[in-house]
Design a protein around this motif. Structure first.
Motif, PDB file in Angstrom:
ATOM      1  N   LEU A  10     -33.486 -72.886  41.178  1.00 50.25           N
ATOM      2  CA  LEU A  10     -33.445 -72.628  42.619  1.00 50.25           C
ATOM      3  C   LEU A  10     -34.202 -71.368  42.998  1.00 50.25           C
ATOM      4  O   LEU A  10     -34.737 -71.263  44.100  1.00 50.25           O
ATOM      5  CB  LEU A  10     -31.993 -72.522  43.094  1.00 50.25           C
ATOM      6  N   ARG A  29     -35.121 -60.740  54.023  1.00 50.00           N
ATOM      7  CA  ARG A  29     -33.832 -61.379  53.753  1.00 50.00           C
ATOM      8  C   ARG A  29     -32.768 -60.960  54.762  1.00 50.00           C
ATOM      9  O   ARG A  29     -32.002 -61.788  55.254  1.00 50.00           O
ATOM     10  CB  ARG A  29     -33.365 -61.050  52.334  1.00 50.00           C
ATOM     11  N   THR A  74     -37.081 -75.699  57.451  1.00 43.30           N
ATOM     12  CA  THR A  74     -36.425 -74.445  57.099  1.00 43.30           C
ATOM     13  C   THR A  74     -37.234 -73.705  56.038  1.00 43.30           C
ATOM     14  O   THR A  74     -37.939 -74.317  55.240  1.00 43.30           O
ATOM     15  CB  THR A  74     -35.005 -74.692  56.565  1.00 43.30           C
ATOM     16  N   ALA A  76     -36.542 -71.283  52.962  1.00 42.61           N
ATOM     17  CA  ALA A  76     -35.424 -70.859  52.113  1.00 42.61           C
ATOM     18  C   ALA A  76     -35.544 -69.382  51.753  1.00 42.61           C
ATOM     19  O   ALA A  76     -36.565 -68.943  51.239  1.00 42.61           O
ATOM     20  CB  ALA A  76     -35.392 -71.694  50.846  1.00 42.61           C
ATOM     21  N   THR A  86     -36.968 -67.131  45.970  1.00 38.56           N
ATOM     22  CA  THR A  86     -37.240 -68.536  46.230  1.00 38.56           C
ATOM     23  C   THR A  86     -38.762 -68.730  46.267  1.00 38.56           C
ATOM     24  O   THR A  86     -39.513 -67.766  46.447  1.00 38.56           O
ATOM     25  CB  THR A  86     -36.654 -68.975  47.581  1.00 38.56           C
TER      26      THR A  86
END
Length: 142
Positions: A10, A29, A74, A76, A86
């Protein structure tokens, strides 16, 4: 068969070595998770840039707004505590770091990231963020 996902699948990319890229990533973030007016993102940029923090902060906010308004899906982002990135975060930092010397690569990465063909406005925002960091002696490299 069960779908087993690990942190490595991921979050396939390690954090950047460049401190300036880490600052950018943390602010991205925070703003992505908590909104453009996130106080911790503003405090980090104030700490990193001193009294000249406003230009990088405002331009990073503009980039985040452009990304959100232009993306067809979206994007990520990982929580701030994650020690990996990511693919979208890696692409965004790569765009910011290469916009000056490899604009065609940055354009293709931005189009892939956003899922749209016309990325000139968002690319201009990324270039402004890159210039703001570089002008203050903190170029983003990845």
């Amino acid at each position: 068969m069960t779908d087993v996902r690990t942190a490595t699948t991921l979050l396939p990319h390690a954090l950047p070595v460049c401190e300036n890229a880490r600052i950018t990533l943390f602010a991205i973030r925070r703003m992505g998770a908590n909104g453009l007016s996130d106080a911790r993102a503003a405090h980090l940029l104030f700490t990193a840039f001193g009294q000249d923090f406003r230009r990088p902060l405002v331009l990073l906010r503009a980039l985040m707004a452009d990304l959100a308004g232009t993306a067809s899906g979206t994007i990520a982002i990982a929580p701030c505590c994650c020690a990996r990135m990511t693919p979208a975060e890696n692409a965004l930092l790569t765009i910011i770091s290469r916009i000056d010397y490899a604009p065609d690569t940055a354009r293709l990465l931005m189009a892939d990231l956003l899922g749209v063909r016309r990325v000139d406005g968002v690319l201009a925002s990324a270039a402004a963020v890159s210039a703001a960091f570089a002008d203050e002696g903190r170029p983003v490299t990845i």
